[in-house]
Write a protein that holds these residues in place. Structure first.
Motif, PDB file in Angstrom:
ATOM      1  N   GLY A  35       8.898  46.575  42.724  1.00 18.00           N
ATOM      2  CA  GLY A  35       7.723  47.020  43.458  1.00 18.00           C
ATOM      3  C   GLY A  35       6.453  46.696  42.706  1.00 18.00           C
ATOM      4  O   GLY A  35       6.480  46.048  41.653  1.00 18.00           O
ATOM      5  N   SER A  36       5.337  47.133  43.253  1.00 15.81           N
ATOM      6  CA  SER A  36       4.051  46.896  42.604  1.00 15.81           C
ATOM      7  C   SER A  36       3.036  47.919  43.091  1.00 15.81           C
ATOM      8  O   SER A  36       3.195  48.508  44.167  1.00 15.81           O
ATOM      9  CB  SER A  36       3.537  45.479  42.892  1.00 15.81           C
ATOM     10  N   ILE A  37       2.017  48.143  42.279  1.00 22.00           N
ATOM     11  CA  ILE A  37       0.905  49.016  42.644  1.00 22.00           C
ATOM     12  C   ILE A  37      -0.366  48.216  42.432  1.00 22.00           C
ATOM     13  O   ILE A  37      -0.724  47.896  41.295  1.00 22.00           O
ATOM     14  CB  ILE A  37       0.890  50.294  41.781  1.00 22.00           C
ATOM     15  N   GLU A  38      -1.046  47.880  43.508  1.00 25.93           N
ATOM     16  CA  GLU A  38      -2.222  47.026  43.429  1.00 25.93           C
ATOM     17  C   GLU A  38      -3.491  47.847  43.202  1.00 25.93           C
ATOM     18  O   GLU A  38      -3.612  48.975  43.659  1.00 25.93           O
ATOM     19  CB  GLU A  38      -2.359  46.194  44.703  1.00 25.93           C
ATOM     20  N   PHE A  39      -4.414  47.247  42.486  1.00 24.89           N
ATOM     21  CA  PHE A  39      -5.745  47.831  42.317  1.00 24.89           C
ATOM     22  C   PHE A  39      -6.553  47.510  43.571  1.00 24.89           C
ATOM     23  O   PHE A  39      -6.698  46.341  43.934  1.00 24.89           O
ATOM     24  CB  PHE A  39      -6.449  47.227  41.101  1.00 24.89           C
ATOM     25  N   VAL A  96      -2.953  59.322  48.841  1.00 26.73           N
ATOM     26  CA  VAL A  96      -1.892  60.168  48.298  1.00 26.73           C
ATOM     27  C   VAL A  96      -0.640  59.344  48.010  1.00 26.73           C
ATOM     28  O   VAL A  96       0.026  59.534  46.988  1.00 26.73           O
ATOM     29  CB  VAL A  96      -1.554  61.314  49.269  1.00 26.73           C
ATOM     30  N   GLN A  97      -0.299  58.411  48.896  1.00 28.59           N
ATOM     31  CA  GLN A  97       0.887  57.577  48.685  1.00 28.59           C
ATOM     32  C   GLN A  97       0.730  56.675  47.463  1.00 28.59           C
ATOM     33  O   GLN A  97       1.681  56.461  46.703  1.00 28.59           O
ATOM     34  CB  GLN A  97       1.154  56.740  49.932  1.00 28.59           C
ATOM     35  N   ARG A  98      -0.476  56.144  47.254  1.00 25.43           N
ATOM     36  CA  ARG A  98      -0.709  55.288  46.086  1.00 25.43           C
ATOM     37  C   ARG A  98      -0.600  56.095  44.790  1.00 25.43           C
ATOM     38  O   ARG A  98      -0.025  55.631  43.797  1.00 25.43           O
ATOM     39  CB  ARG A  98      -2.088  54.629  46.187  1.00 25.43           C
ATOM     40  N   VAL A  99      -1.157  57.299  44.805  1.00 25.45           N
ATOM     41  CA  VAL A  99      -1.066  58.151  43.620  1.00 25.45           C
ATOM     42  C   VAL A  99       0.386  58.531  43.361  1.00 25.45           C
ATOM     43  O   VAL A  99       0.851  58.535  42.218  1.00 25.45           O
ATOM     44  CB  VAL A  99      -1.939  59.407  43.793  1.00 25.45           C
ATOM     45  N   GLU A 100       1.119  58.820  44.438  1.00 23.04           N
ATOM     46  CA  GLU A 100       2.516  59.201  44.283  1.00 23.04           C
ATOM     47  C   GLU A 100       3.343  58.062  43.689  1.00 23.04           C
ATOM     48  O   GLU A 100       4.290  58.299  42.925  1.00 23.04           O
ATOM     49  CB  GLU A 100       3.102  59.620  45.641  1.00 23.04           C
ATOM     50  N   LYS A 101       3.010  56.822  44.001  1.00 23.81           N
ATOM     51  CA  LYS A 101       3.703  55.677  43.412  1.00 23.81           C
ATOM     52  C   LYS A 101       3.536  55.668  41.895  1.00 23.81           C
ATOM     53  O   LYS A 101       4.474  55.360  41.157  1.00 23.81           O
ATOM     54  CB  LYS A 101       3.168  54.364  44.001  1.00 23.81           C
ATOM     55  N   LEU A 102       2.335  56.000  41.436  1.00 22.14           N
ATOM     56  CA  LEU A 102       2.097  56.057  39.994  1.00 22.14           C
ATOM     57  C   LEU A 102       2.923  57.174  39.357  1.00 22.14           C
ATOM     58  O   LEU A 102       3.508  56.992  38.283  1.00 22.14           O
ATOM     59  CB  LEU A 102       0.610  56.277  39.712  1.00 22.14           C
TER      60      LEU A 102
END
Length: 254
Positions: A35-39, A96-102
């Motif tokens: 997976g990935s978390i984009e800025f 919230v979903q992006r923060v939860e990924k972190l």
């Protein structure tokens, strides 16, 4: 932290991203991507830090500071802030979903849970020339700064701290020909092998093993300034490994 807003229509713009990777079986060699978390907005600044560990032995009678002994390098650290904004309703994951990924990146991966060594995912920070950092997420702190009338978070700033995963292995199988690095203590006035053994291993009785490993025939006549090699605790209980340690100590003294 100030941020630079990205323009998705720009072909020349490079977006920063955190790639999530399956934990590797070899130090510094990650598994496949998971997976990935984009800025959403590229950071204007980030902090990278590198330090070394040194140790000093306090001496009550000394008139100046004691010499420091180099213990080795510490893991490199990278800290950066990620800014998430959903005020325009751009679609995709919510704030919230992006923060939860972190947050989830601090928990063991599904595949690693099935093994004997569960681990959180490894992370590769990618952004232009700063794309070689492979580590893990040490900590995440999220601050929600804007909410909708219904209480839905619309904006958040996340402070993310990463720590590198060293490429060099630590402990190795003794049969492979390599052992973990050992510490070295330089004898000073008043030192005893029993005292060193108690401080390092929690048992004064281990002085006999230290004397044997270091070839000390008379433990009552220690010479200040002489180095004393300190094997790892588990090596002291493995006779086959101690043989290798004795050879290394003997070779170092030549």
């Amino acid at each position: 932290m100030p941020v630079t807003k990205t323009d998705t229509t720009s072909a020349s713009l490079t977006h920063a991203v955190l790639e999530l990777l399956e934990p590797g079986k070899t130090p510094g060699v990650p598994g496949g991507p998971i997976g990935s978390i984009e800025f959403q907005m590229n950071p204007k600044e980030l902090t990278m830090a590198k330090s070394a560990s040194w140790k000093t032995e306090k001496q009550k009678k000394a008139s100046s500071a004691p010499p420091a002994t180099y213990q080795g390098p510490e893991a490199q650290k990278l800290s950066v802030e990620m800014f998430f904004d959903d005020t325009q309703g751009s679609g995709g994951d919510s704030v919230v979903q992006r923060v939860e990924k972190l947050f989830q990146a601090c928990a063991p991966t599904k595949d690693s849970k099935r093994s004997d060594t569960p681990s959180a995912p490894w992370v590769r920070f990618k952004w232009g020339v700063l794309s070689g950092f492979v580590g893990y997420i040490k900590s995440v702190s999220a601050k929600y700064t804007l909410f909708s009338p219904t209480g839905t978070p619309l904006r958040a700033v996340c402070a993310v701290a990463l720590e590198e995963i060293a490429e060099e292995p630590g402990k190795q199988n003794p049969t492979s020909g390599g052992l973990r690095p050992r510490r070295v203590h330089t004898l000073k006035e008043g030192d005893t092998l029993a005292g060193i053994a108690y401080r390092e291993y929690g048992s004064a009785a281990m002085w006999r093993v230290l004397a044997d490993v270091n070839g000390i025939d008379d433990p009552m006549r220690l010479v200040p300034g002489r180095p004393v090699f300190l094997p790892a605790a588990d090596e002291l209980v493995r006779p086959a490994t101690l043989v290798v340690v004795r050879k290394e100590v003997a070779n170092a003294g030549r």
